[in-house]
Write a protein that holds these residues in place. Sequence first.
Motif, PDB file in Angstrom:
ATOM      1  N   ILE A  66      45.003  44.886  32.009  1.00 21.09           N
ATOM      2  CA  ILE A  66      44.573  46.275  31.917  1.00 21.09           C
ATOM      3  C   ILE A  66      43.058  46.300  31.809  1.00 21.09           C
ATOM      4  N   GLY A  67      42.409  47.112  32.630  1.00 20.63           N
ATOM      5  CA  GLY A  67      40.961  47.182  32.571  1.00 20.63           C
ATOM      6  C   GLY A  67      40.440  48.308  33.430  1.00 20.63           C
ATOM      7  N   TYR A  68      39.173  48.259  33.751  1.00 17.81           N
ATOM      8  CA  TYR A  68      38.550  49.295  34.556  1.00 17.81           C
ATOM      9  C   TYR A  68      37.383  48.678  35.322  1.00 17.81           C
ATOM     10  N   GLY A  69      36.909  49.391  36.339  1.00 16.24           N
ATOM     11  CA  GLY A  69      35.754  48.929  37.102  1.00 16.24           C
ATOM     12  C   GLY A  69      36.102  48.096  38.319  1.00 16.24           C
ATOM     13  N   GLY A  70      37.377  47.789  38.517  1.00 16.05           N
ATOM     14  CA  GLY A  70      37.751  46.984  39.670  1.00 16.05           C
ATOM     15  C   GLY A  70      38.965  46.144  39.360  1.00 16.05           C
ATOM     16  N   ALA A  71      39.653  45.696  40.382  1.00 16.03           N
ATOM     17  CA  ALA A  71      40.838  44.857  40.209  1.00 16.03           C
ATOM     18  C   ALA A  71      40.914  43.852  41.342  1.00 16.03           C
ATOM     19  N   VAL A  72      41.541  42.708  41.048  1.00 23.03           N
ATOM     20  CA  VAL A  72      41.664  41.632  42.013  1.00 23.03           C
ATOM     21  C   VAL A  72      43.094  41.114  41.962  1.00 23.03           C
ATOM     22  N   SER A  73      43.659  40.828  43.122  1.00 22.49           N
ATOM     23  CA  SER A  73      44.979  40.215  43.175  1.00 22.49           C
ATOM     24  C   SER A  73      44.992  39.160  44.273  1.00 22.49           C
ATOM     25  N   THR A  74      45.270  37.911  43.914  1.00 22.84           N
ATOM     26  CA  THR A  74      45.438  36.829  44.882  1.00 22.84           C
ATOM     27  C   THR A  74      46.631  35.987  44.447  1.00 22.84           C
ATOM     28  N   VAL A  75      46.992  35.036  45.273  1.00 19.83           N
ATOM     29  CA  VAL A  75      48.113  34.157  44.951  1.00 19.83           C
ATOM     30  C   VAL A  75      47.709  33.078  43.957  1.00 19.83           C
ATOM     31  N   ASP A  76      46.417  32.915  43.690  1.00 19.85           N
ATOM     32  CA  ASP A  76      45.934  31.800  42.883  1.00 19.85           C
ATOM     33  C   ASP A  76      45.023  32.280  41.763  1.00 19.85           C
ATOM     34  N   PRO A  77      45.231  31.819  40.521  1.00 21.93           N
ATOM     35  CA  PRO A  77      44.399  32.284  39.402  1.00 21.93           C
ATOM     36  C   PRO A  77      42.941  31.876  39.519  1.00 21.93           C
ATOM     37  N   GLU A  78      42.653  30.719  40.128  1.00 26.20           N
ATOM     38  CA  GLU A  78      41.253  30.314  40.301  1.00 26.20           C
ATOM     39  C   GLU A  78      40.522  31.292  41.216  1.00 26.20           C
ATOM     40  N   ALA A  79      41.187  31.710  42.289  1.00 28.32           N
ATOM     41  CA  ALA A  79      40.571  32.648  43.230  1.00 28.32           C
ATOM     42  C   ALA A  79      40.388  34.015  42.592  1.00 28.32           C
ATOM     43  N   SER A  80      41.382  34.461  41.843  1.00 27.05           N
ATOM     44  CA  SER A  80      41.263  35.762  41.172  1.00 27.05           C
ATOM     45  C   SER A  80      40.137  35.751  40.161  1.00 27.05           C
ATOM     46  N   ALA A  81      40.034  34.666  39.406  1.00 29.60           N
ATOM     47  CA  ALA A  81      38.966  34.564  38.406  1.00 29.60           C
ATOM     48  C   ALA A  81      37.592  34.585  39.066  1.00 29.60           C
ATOM     49  N   ALA A  82      37.465  33.913  40.207  1.00 28.08           N
ATOM     50  CA  ALA A  82      36.184  33.896  40.920  1.00 28.08           C
ATOM     51  C   ALA A  82      35.805  35.292  41.387  1.00 28.08           C
ATOM     52  N   ALA A  83      36.765  36.027  41.930  1.00 27.38           N
ATOM     53  CA  ALA A  83      36.482  37.379  42.415  1.00 27.38           C
ATOM     54  C   ALA A  83      36.101  38.307  41.273  1.00 27.38           C
ATOM     55  N   LEU A  84      36.769  38.177  40.138  1.00 27.22           N
ATOM     56  CA  LEU A  84      36.430  39.009  38.976  1.00 27.22           C
ATOM     57  C   LEU A  84      35.011  38.728  38.496  1.00 27.22           C
ATOM     58  N   ARG A  85      34.597  37.459  38.536  1.00 30.34           N
ATOM     59  CA  ARG A  85      33.228  37.132  38.130  1.00 30.34           C
ATOM     60  C   ARG A  85      32.211  37.790  39.056  1.00 30.34           C
ATOM     61  N   VAL A  86      32.522  37.824  40.349  1.00 27.17           N
ATOM     62  CA  VAL A  86      31.625  38.476  41.300  1.00 27.17           C
ATOM     63  C   VAL A  86      31.490  39.959  40.964  1.00 27.17           C
ATOM     64  N   LEU A  87      32.598  40.626  40.663  1.00 28.84           N
ATOM     65  CA  LEU A  87      32.551  42.046  40.315  1.00 28.84           C
ATOM     66  C   LEU A  87      31.770  42.270  39.025  1.00 28.84           C
ATOM     67  N   ARG A  88      32.022  41.436  38.031  1.00 31.90           N
ATOM     68  CA  ARG A  88      31.313  41.596  36.749  1.00 31.90           C
ATOM     69  C   ARG A  88      29.814  41.390  36.905  1.00 31.90           C
ATOM     70  N   ASN A  89      29.419  40.562  37.877  1.00 34.25           N
ATOM     71  CA  ASN A  89      27.996  40.287  38.090  1.00 34.25           C
ATOM     72  C   ASN A  89      27.340  41.250  39.069  1.00 34.25           C
ATOM     73  N   GLY A  90      28.040  42.347  39.408  1.00 31.09           N
ATOM     74  CA  GLY A  90      27.425  43.379  40.228  1.00 31.09           C
ATOM     75  C   GLY A  90      27.762  43.340  41.695  1.00 31.09           C
ATOM     76  N   GLY A  91      28.590  42.392  42.127  1.00 35.39           N
ATOM     77  CA  GLY A  91      29.000  42.361  43.519  1.00 35.39           C
ATOM     78  C   GLY A  91      30.001  43.461  43.814  1.00 35.39           C
TER      79      GLY A  91
END
Length: 361
Positions: A48-73
């Motif tokens: 649960i959160g806000y500001g964006g969401a990511v869904s992939t088949v792999d937790p490493e990929a999802s975590a990477a995408a979330l970091r990009v969003l948190r850093n302003g991407g």
Amino acid sequence: MTHLSRRAVGATALLTASVLAAATTPALAGSAGRAGVVRHTAKVPTSIGYGGAVSTVDPEASAAALRVLRNGGNATDAAVAAASVLGVTEPYSSGIGGGGYFVHYDAATGRVRTIDGRETAPASMPHDAFIDPATGQPYNFTPELVTSGVSVGVPGSLATWQRALDRWGSRSLGQVLRPGIRVARRGFVVDPTFRQQTLENKTRFEAFRSTRRLFLPGGDAPQVGSVFRNPDLAATYRLIARRGLRVFYRGRLAHEIARTAQHPPKTSSTTLPVPPGFMKPSDLVAYRTVDRAPTHVGYRGYDVYGMAPSSSGGRPSVRRSTSWSATTCRRCRRSTRCTTTSRPVPSPSPTAAPTSGTRRT
């Protein structure tokens, strides 16, 4: 197939992967900050959160995408970053050796756009390429035909990522490749799916010297819980990050890809025919993605968009046709398309989804 007469049915380039090498070691428990420690990125069933969401088949990929969003991407940056990691952790259905599609939805304009980045057939590929000259009959599709240079299409994934970033991204290709470089270098924890898929391809992988070293160290697939590293893929990503697409489609990597397809590095023990392919460096030079109009149908008050052929289906984009509001960025307080990603007010936000040409469902 209106834009290119040779837009293809190419399979993911198994042989391209044969230029890579990997190492596996047992996973170590402990703090993520300790040197040499690789900690499994756990899957979270519900977030649960806000500001964006990511869904992939792999937790490493999802975590990477979330970091990009948190850093302003933005969404496009995050999607490409996730795809680069999937090329490491999901090599049988993702990666720069194959092709795929990109579906982009912009909430500010309400437009859905797509990029066709499927593989293309080599220009010199004859009409009877899939016929066994010894028998005059078609090769068996698997494992014979797909384990060959003939089945290798000109890869389009990397060009698709670059095209998407050029159109909608806010980061460079070099920046969004960093998560993939990091995971390839430090490794990831092998799960049951990765081991099972490797075992299912064991006969095919044993046909190639480099592929055997990559996926079958010691003659067996990596054990569940071990750490799988791919330093050569990390080096390839770094080279592309520094020098751009030219090194892949026009430089030494293009020559290595074509040479591997034409001269598969077969083992002496394989019983598979492994016919050579037809790809040349000029095929990679000539490769272009195609911007296509999405498919669009109405369903019970919704507009449903998707990827047009050559796709046989993919991730749809759905919006309510009777109610629409644009994303407002709190950083710039505008209801126009913004290249920053901060905390939008509750309304549809831009989404971007790369779709691999060979997806695991």
